[in-house]
Scaffold this active site. Sequence first.
Site, PDB file in Angstrom:
ATOM      1  N   SER A  54       0.791  -1.224   0.000  1.00  0.00           N
ATOM      2  CA  SER A  54       0.000   0.000   0.000  1.00  0.00           C
ATOM      3  C   SER A  54       0.826   1.279   0.000  1.00  0.00           C
ATOM      4  O   SER A  54       1.558   1.552  -0.942  1.00  0.00           O
ATOM      5  CB  SER A  54      -0.992  -0.052   1.159  1.00  0.00           C
ATOM      6  OG  SER A  54      -2.001   0.909   0.974  1.00  0.00           O
ATOM      7  N   ASP A  90      -9.785  -6.825  -3.581  1.00  0.00           N
ATOM      8  CA  ASP A  90      -9.266  -5.458  -3.725  1.00  0.00           C
ATOM      9  C   ASP A  90      -9.544  -5.051  -5.168  1.00  0.00           C
ATOM     10  O   ASP A  90      -8.726  -5.259  -6.057  1.00  0.00           O
ATOM     11  CB  ASP A  90      -7.768  -5.420  -3.428  1.00  0.00           C
ATOM     12  CG  ASP A  90      -7.182  -4.016  -3.493  1.00  0.00           C
ATOM     13  OD1 ASP A  90      -7.918  -3.062  -3.833  1.00  0.00           O
ATOM     14  OD2 ASP A  90      -5.991  -3.873  -3.214  1.00  0.00           O
ATOM     15  N   HIS A 150      -7.726  -5.597   0.318  1.00  0.00           N
ATOM     16  CA  HIS A 150      -6.515  -4.803   0.106  1.00  0.00           C
ATOM     17  C   HIS A 150      -5.364  -5.296   0.986  1.00  0.00           C
ATOM     18  O   HIS A 150      -4.237  -5.410   0.517  1.00  0.00           O
ATOM     19  CB  HIS A 150      -6.819  -3.325   0.378  1.00  0.00           C
ATOM     20  CG  HIS A 150      -5.663  -2.430   0.162  1.00  0.00           C
ATOM     21  ND1 HIS A 150      -5.083  -2.257  -1.085  1.00  0.00           N
ATOM     22  CD2 HIS A 150      -4.961  -1.653   1.020  1.00  0.00           C
ATOM     23  CE1 HIS A 150      -4.079  -1.410  -0.974  1.00  0.00           C
ATOM     24  NE2 HIS A 150      -3.977  -1.023   0.290  1.00  0.00           N
TER      25      HIS A 150
END
Length: 141
Positions: free
Chosen positions: A41, A92, A119
Site C-alpha cells: 500500500s 481489492d 486490500h
Amino acid sequence: MPGYGDSPPAEVVAIEQGQVTFLDHVLQELGMRRPVLISPSMSGRFALPFLLARGDRLAGFVPIAPVGTKDYTAEQYRRVQTPTLILYGDRDTSLGPQALQSLQHLPGHRVAVVPDAGHACYLDKPDDFHRALLGFLRQLK
C-alpha cells in the site's frame, strides 16, 4: 514512514530523491545487502522510486497493491531488472488491479492473486499470502 500515520512530517522525504535516499539509508543502517523489498500500500511512495533508481540493489521486489504506480511510465518499468512478485487480494477491486495495470510492464514479473482477500491480503489470508511469498523467495537466485 516519515510523514505517514503519527510520524512527524519530514521535508526531506517530500520529494522522490529524498524517499530513495531515506530507504537506501535504512537498508544500509540495517546492514542489508540485496534484500527483498516487500511494499504494501502506502509504502509504494518509497519503494517504487527506490526500485526505479536502485533496483539493482534488490534481490527481489514484492509490491502488494502499492500506491503511486501510475506516477511512472511503462518505459520506466521496462528498465527494471529486479525479479518481482505482484501480489494483491481478489476482493481489492480498485488498488490491486490498478497497480497490476502499471506493474505488468516490469520484465519477468509474476502475479499472485490471494483468493477471498481484500486490500490487506496478508492480514485477510495470511497462509495464502505466505505460501505465494515463500514460493517466490525460493525461486530467487
